[in-house]
Structures are given as structure tokens and as C-alpha cells.
Enzyme design. Structure first.
Site, PDB file in Angstrom:
ATOM      1  CG  ASP A   1      -1.012 -40.625   6.589  1.00  0.00           C
ATOM      2  OD1 ASP A   1      -1.245 -40.731   5.378  1.00  0.00           O
ATOM      3  OD2 ASP A   1      -1.818 -40.149   7.407  1.00  0.00           O
TER       4      ASP A   1
ATOM      5  CG  ASP B   1      -4.168 -36.111   2.884  1.00  0.00           C
ATOM      6  OD1 ASP B   1      -4.014 -36.789   1.856  1.00  0.00           O
ATOM      7  OD2 ASP B   1      -4.039 -34.873   2.899  1.00  0.00           O
TER       8      ASP B   1
ATOM      9  CB  THR C   1      -3.511 -42.735  -0.087  1.00  0.00           C
ATOM     10  OG1 THR C   1      -3.219 -43.892   0.689  1.00  0.00           O
ATOM     11  CG2 THR C   1      -4.477 -43.104  -1.188  1.00  0.00           C
TER      12      THR C   1
ATOM     13  N   PRO D   1       1.198 -33.702  -6.170  1.00  0.00           N
ATOM     14  CG  PRO D   1       0.277 -33.092  -8.226  1.00  0.00           C
ATOM     15  CD  PRO D   1       0.554 -34.293  -7.371  1.00  0.00           C
TER      16      PRO D   1
HETATM   17  C1  XBP Z   1      -5.618 -39.951   2.375  1.00  0.00           C
HETATM   18  C2  XBP Z   1      -6.330 -40.383   1.161  1.00  0.00           C
HETATM   19  C3  XBP Z   1      -6.308 -39.496  -0.045  1.00  0.00           C
HETATM   20  C4  XBP Z   1      -6.895 -38.133   0.307  1.00  0.00           C
HETATM   21  C5  XBP Z   1      -7.318 -37.364  -0.937  1.00  0.00           C
HETATM   22  O1  XBP Z   1      -4.249 -40.111   2.083  1.00  0.00           O
HETATM   23  O2  XBP Z   1      -6.915 -41.464   1.154  1.00  0.00           O
HETATM   24  O3  XBP Z   1      -7.110 -40.114  -1.036  1.00  0.00           O
HETATM   25  O4  XBP Z   1      -8.100 -38.351   1.056  1.00  0.00           O
HETATM   26  O5  XBP Z   1      -6.193 -37.214  -1.789  1.00  0.00           O
HETATM   27  P1  XBP Z   1      -3.184 -40.378   3.294  1.00  0.00           P
HETATM   28  P2  XBP Z   1      -6.332 -37.631  -3.325  1.00  0.00           P
HETATM   29  O6  XBP Z   1      -2.586 -41.747   2.977  1.00  0.00           O
HETATM   30  O7  XBP Z   1      -2.190 -39.246   3.191  1.00  0.00           O
HETATM   31  O8  XBP Z   1      -3.932 -40.376   4.607  1.00  0.00           O
HETATM   32  O9  XBP Z   1      -7.627 -37.046  -3.851  1.00  0.00           O
HETATM   33  O10 XBP Z   1      -5.106 -37.050  -4.013  1.00  0.00           O
HETATM   34  O11 XBP Z   1      -6.340 -39.138  -3.317  1.00  0.00           O
HETATM   35 MG    MG Z   2      -3.970 -40.315   6.646  1.00  0.00          MG
END
Ligand code: XBP
Ligand code: MG
Length: 217
Positions: free
Chosen positions: A8, A10, A116, A120
Site C-alpha cells: 500500500d 499512503d 487507492t 500521479p
Molecule cells: C489512501 C486513500 C487515498 C488518499 C488520498 O490510499 O484512501 O484516497 O487518502 O489520495 P492508500 P487521493 O490505499 O494508498 O492507503 O486523493 O488520490 O485518493
Molecule cells: Mg494506506
């Protein structure tokens, strides 16, 4: 030993959600919406994965007419702001992440992303921490809008597995959130969870291991 590690982004590779929150708030201000998400607001709204979906949830919560805002355009502006903020170089990898990546490469394990967030944003993080394209570090990238159903649906992990050409049993997933854990488990993957600042305290039942970070993975 798993043939591939699927990360993953973020909260797992790096603590990025405060930068996302800043990008959302900066964009709301420049676009004249007058909305401001506090940390508490964002902790609640983060339960909704995907920035466009998060904005739509906020609008529903405040009773705003969704027809009054071009959410995809607003989110595109937010992504531009986020990538600009990321380029300023304030964000680094979480502890232990680089060592896990280096060890995997030394062992011939393959590396993938299942996130998710928008493509970019992944590229911006790769430039900021590795000064190269994400595809130079991860053989497979599966991002945001490439799948119809975002986490906790399994779609983005299933897309990563498909692109790897590997069964879930041969891979290991790394996540930070309950939504991410549920997504990876639903895809049949074993999951290591390293809770992040916004997800600490969630119920990670089903994880193979829950670690403070990847330092002692
Ligand atoms: C976390 C998310 C993303 C980010 C914001 O993604 O839910 O929506 O918070 O990015 P991950 P965007 O699966 O990497 O934990 O605004 O591009 O959605
Ligand atoms: Mg995450």
C-alpha cells in the site's frame, strides 16, 4: 519466502495523509469552497477511501448539492497541489521500508504497489524519495481509479496479482489501515500491518502481524 511483496502507499510507505489533508484544504480555499478539514474531520473522512469519494461524502455531510461542484475537476486540482507539496521534499519513507525493499531485491523478490491514491501521487512520492519513476522501483503498479471498487473491496490487490501473474498464496501484502487490511484479506493475501498516525487503534484482526513499523520486520 513470498515471491512478491505488495505495498500500500499512503500510511504504509510514508506518512502522507497530513500532506493530503493540506492539499485538500489548500485546494478548497483556492477554489473558493470555504471548507476546511481539521485532523478530526479527516480522521473520520479517511474511512471513505478515494479523494473524490471523500469529497462527495463531505458534501453529503454538510448537505451540499453534489450538482454544484465538479468533483473530478476539484480532485484534479487537489492532486496537482499534492504533487507540488510532495516535490518540496518534506516526506520521507517510514522506518524500515527502504531496508525491506533492498532485502527483497537482494533475494530476487518482486515488488508491487496496490493503492487507492491517484497515479500521479505515487510518481510524486517516488521522485521525492528515490529521485526516479515508481516503475523503476516497483515492477507492478495498481492505483486508484484503475479499479471500479476501491478498498476495502479486493479489486486493486487482485489487479496487482493479475499484473504480477502470481497467486495470492505466493505474495505478501503490507498495509496501514483497516480498509487496506480488509481489501488484501479479501484478495486472499497474507497481510502485515504497520498502523499509521491516522489508523492507529483500528481493529487489525486477521493480520499475520501488526508491527509499529518495518524496522524489525
Ligand atoms: C489512501 C486513500 C487515498 C488518499 C488520498 O490510499 O484512501 O484516497 O487518502 O489520495 P492508500 P487521493 O490505499 O494508498 O492507503 O486523493 O488520490 O485518493
Ligand atoms: Mg494506506
Amino acid at each position: 519466502m513470498p515471491k512478491a511483496l505488495i505495498f500500500d502507499v499512503d500510511g504504509t510507505l510514508a506518512e502522507t495523509e497530513e500532506l493530503h489533508r493540506r492539499a485538500f484544504n489548500d485546494t478548497f480555499a483556492t477554489e473558493g469552497h470555504g471548507w476546511h478539514w481539521t485532523r478530526d474531520d479527516y480522521a473520520r473522512l479517511l474511512k471513505t477511501t478515494g479523494g473524490k469519494e471523500r469529497i462527495a461524502r463531505h458534501m453529503a455531510e454538510i448537505g451540499a448539492d453534489p450538482a454544484t461542484v465538479d468533483i473530478p475537476a476539484l480532485h484534479k486540482a487537489k492532486t496537482a497541489r499534492y504533487t507540488a507539496l510532495m516535490a518540496a521534499g518534506e516526506i520521507g519513507l517510514r522506518p524500515g521500508v527502504q531496508a525491506v525493499i533492498d532485502n527483497a531485491r537482494a533475494r530476487g523478490q518482486r515488488l508491487a504497489i496496490a493503492t487507492t491514491t491517484s497515479g500521479p501521487n505515487v510518481e510524486a512520492l517516488a521522485q521525492a524519495v528515490w529521485n526516479t519513476r515508481a516503475g523503476d522501483v516497483f515492477e507492478v503498479l495498481a492505483c486508484g481509479d484503475e479499479v471500479a471498487a476501491k478498498k476495502p473491496a479486493p479489486d486493486v490487490f487482485l489487479l496487482a496479482l493479475d499484473r504480477l501473474g502470481l497467486p495470492a498464496a505466493d505474495c505478501l501484502a503490507f498495509e496501514d489501515s483497516l480498509n487496506g487490511l480488509r481489501s488484501a484479506l479479501a484478495a486472499g493475501l497474507e497481510v502485515i500491518v504497520t498502523p499509521s498516525s491516522y489508523t492507529d487503534g483500528e481493529d487489525f484482526t486477521g493480520a499475520a502481524r501488526v508491527l509499529p513499523d518495518l524496522t524489525n520486520y
